[in-house]
Design a protein around this motif. Structure first.
Motif, PDB file in Angstrom:
ATOM      1  N   ASN A 172       0.821  -1.215   0.000  1.00  0.00           N
ATOM      2  CA  ASN A 172       0.000   0.000   0.000  1.00  0.00           C
ATOM      3  C   ASN A 172       0.853   1.263   0.000  1.00  0.00           C
ATOM      4  O   ASN A 172       0.498   2.255  -0.632  1.00  0.00           O
ATOM      5  CB  ASN A 172      -0.967  -0.005   1.182  1.00  0.00           C
ATOM      6  CG  ASN A 172      -2.089  -1.000   0.988  1.00  0.00           C
ATOM      7  OD1 ASN A 172      -2.501  -1.289  -0.134  1.00  0.00           O
ATOM      8  ND2 ASN A 172      -2.599  -1.549   2.085  1.00  0.00           N
ATOM      9  N   TYR A 175       2.003   2.171  -3.606  1.00  0.00           N
ATOM     10  CA  TYR A 175       0.899   2.186  -4.571  1.00  0.00           C
ATOM     11  C   TYR A 175       1.225   2.998  -5.830  1.00  0.00           C
ATOM     12  O   TYR A 175       0.939   2.576  -6.946  1.00  0.00           O
ATOM     13  CB  TYR A 175      -0.354   2.732  -3.889  1.00  0.00           C
ATOM     14  CG  TYR A 175      -1.604   2.616  -4.720  1.00  0.00           C
ATOM     15  CD1 TYR A 175      -2.331   1.430  -4.738  1.00  0.00           C
ATOM     16  CD2 TYR A 175      -2.068   3.685  -5.478  1.00  0.00           C
ATOM     17  CE1 TYR A 175      -3.497   1.308  -5.489  1.00  0.00           C
ATOM     18  CE2 TYR A 175      -3.220   3.577  -6.239  1.00  0.00           C
ATOM     19  CZ  TYR A 175      -3.927   2.386  -6.247  1.00  0.00           C
ATOM     20  OH  TYR A 175      -5.059   2.281  -7.003  1.00  0.00           O
ATOM     21  N   GLU A 176       1.815   4.147  -5.659  1.00  0.00           N
ATOM     22  CA  GLU A 176       2.084   5.032  -6.806  1.00  0.00           C
ATOM     23  C   GLU A 176       3.127   4.467  -7.765  1.00  0.00           C
ATOM     24  O   GLU A 176       3.194   4.881  -8.924  1.00  0.00           O
ATOM     25  CB  GLU A 176       2.522   6.424  -6.322  1.00  0.00           C
ATOM     26  CG  GLU A 176       1.450   7.165  -5.567  1.00  0.00           C
ATOM     27  CD  GLU A 176       0.175   7.374  -6.376  1.00  0.00           C
ATOM     28  OE1 GLU A 176       0.261   7.681  -7.584  1.00  0.00           O
ATOM     29  OE2 GLU A 176      -0.920   7.224  -5.796  1.00  0.00           O
ATOM     30  N   MET A 178       3.248   1.304  -8.696  1.00  0.00           N
ATOM     31  CA  MET A 178       2.746   0.025  -9.194  1.00  0.00           C
ATOM     32  C   MET A 178       2.184   0.142 -10.598  1.00  0.00           C
ATOM     33  O   MET A 178       1.648   1.176 -10.985  1.00  0.00           O
ATOM     34  CB  MET A 178       1.612  -0.478  -8.291  1.00  0.00           C
ATOM     35  CG  MET A 178       2.052  -0.848  -6.922  1.00  0.00           C
ATOM     36  SD  MET A 178       0.615  -1.335  -5.942  1.00  0.00           S
ATOM     37  CE  MET A 178       1.444  -1.863  -4.463  1.00  0.00           C
ATOM     38  N   THR A 180      -0.711  -0.573 -13.191  1.00  0.00           N
ATOM     39  CA  THR A 180      -2.151  -0.437 -12.987  1.00  0.00           C
ATOM     40  C   THR A 180      -2.782  -1.765 -12.585  1.00  0.00           C
ATOM     41  O   THR A 180      -3.630  -1.811 -11.688  1.00  0.00           O
ATOM     42  CB  THR A 180      -2.822   0.092 -14.267  1.00  0.00           C
ATOM     43  OG1 THR A 180      -2.142   1.272 -14.690  1.00  0.00           O
ATOM     44  CG2 THR A 180      -4.278   0.407 -14.042  1.00  0.00           C
ATOM     45  N   THR A 182      -1.519  -4.198 -10.965  1.00  0.00           N
ATOM     46  CA  THR A 182      -1.191  -4.495  -9.571  1.00  0.00           C
ATOM     47  C   THR A 182      -2.088  -3.691  -8.636  1.00  0.00           C
ATOM     48  O   THR A 182      -2.579  -4.204  -7.637  1.00  0.00           O
ATOM     49  CB  THR A 182       0.292  -4.235  -9.295  1.00  0.00           C
ATOM     50  OG1 THR A 182       1.057  -5.199 -10.035  1.00  0.00           O
ATOM     51  CG2 THR A 182       0.637  -4.360  -7.824  1.00  0.00           C
ATOM     52  N   GLN A 183      -2.313  -2.419  -8.971  1.00  0.00           N
ATOM     53  CA  GLN A 183      -3.225  -1.611  -8.166  1.00  0.00           C
ATOM     54  C   GLN A 183      -4.614  -2.246  -8.124  1.00  0.00           C
ATOM     55  O   GLN A 183      -5.243  -2.301  -7.075  1.00  0.00           O
ATOM     56  CB  GLN A 183      -3.297  -0.189  -8.738  1.00  0.00           C
ATOM     57  CG  GLN A 183      -2.002   0.579  -8.600  1.00  0.00           C
ATOM     58  CD  GLN A 183      -2.006   1.906  -9.337  1.00  0.00           C
ATOM     59  OE1 GLN A 183      -2.783   2.123 -10.272  1.00  0.00           O
ATOM     60  NE2 GLN A 183      -1.108   2.799  -8.954  1.00  0.00           N
ATOM     61  N   LEU A 186      -4.702  -5.605  -5.993  1.00  0.00           N
ATOM     62  CA  LEU A 186      -4.634  -5.481  -4.536  1.00  0.00           C
ATOM     63  C   LEU A 186      -5.963  -5.854  -3.886  1.00  0.00           C
ATOM     64  O   LEU A 186      -6.001  -6.310  -2.758  1.00  0.00           O
ATOM     65  CB  LEU A 186      -4.242  -4.054  -4.123  1.00  0.00           C
ATOM     66  CG  LEU A 186      -2.779  -3.673  -4.309  1.00  0.00           C
ATOM     67  CD1 LEU A 186      -2.561  -2.231  -3.895  1.00  0.00           C
ATOM     68  CD2 LEU A 186      -1.855  -4.598  -3.527  1.00  0.00           C
TER      69      LEU A 186
END
Length: 189
Positions: A172, A175-176, A178, A180, A182-183, A186
């Protein structure tokens, strides 16, 4: 030239239209379309054809409360994803995977090409990842799975990827950085 498995978007449009994210409904129907309604295109053509979706197995390796993460190095094949973190192991399905269930054959071939596993459990299907909001996502559809592993896991393609374990809080906080997908994935964790 590499040939990659694709499905005409029109065959799956009713399942993915306007749906960016993890798709968990109608998974058996989508899998059936992939297995029986696919074809192959040269990869450079497929990368530029949003009227097709390249089907990509995307396997999340889990060990206890940790997830195996890879970071794409600048020598990796997809320049649009360099430096990004991924929790998915996988890649394109090719004609060589047609001996049996091509999705599973391609999935295991990609896992064995990318990582070394000591021991693993059963694959668990989580749905499909769709993201038409960017140029990579518009031409790909991820078949998402989790796989519990034991023992050592290491990256084989060290010139393309680096691998490490992360907990959910660590994921987490990154996140930035990662991909897309992977986001989106999650949500599975």
């Amino acid at each position: 030239m590499e040939q990659v498995l694709v499905v005409k978007r029109e065959k799956i449009e009713k399942y993915i239209a306007g749906r960016n994210g993890l798709i968990t409904e109608n998974v058996p129907e989508l899998l059936e379309i992939v297995r029986n309604g696919h074809e192959y295109l040269p990869r450079p053509e497929a990368e530029e054809r949003p009227d097709f979706k390249q089907i990509i197995p995307y396997v999340i390796l889990r060990q206890g409360d940790k997830v195996f993460v890879t970071r794409r190095l600048n020598k990796g094949g997809e320049a649009r994803l360099h430096g990004k973190i991924s929790i998915g192991i996988g890649g394109h399905i090719n004609p060589v995977d047609e001996q049996g269930d091509m999705l599973m054959e391609g999935l295991w071939r990609e896992i064995h090409e990318e990582v070394e596993l000591d021991k693993h459990g059963e694959l668990v299907s989580c749905g499909f990842i769709n993201d038409d909001s960017n140029s990579v996502g518009r031409v790909h559809l991820g078949a998402c799975f989790t796989l519990k592993v034991e023992g050592n896991v290491s990256v084989k393609e060290t010139e393309k990827l680096e691998g490490l374990w992360m907990t959910l809080p660590e994921l987490n906080s990154n996140y930035e950085n990662m991909e897309t997908w992977t986001q989106i994935a999650l949500e599975v964790l």
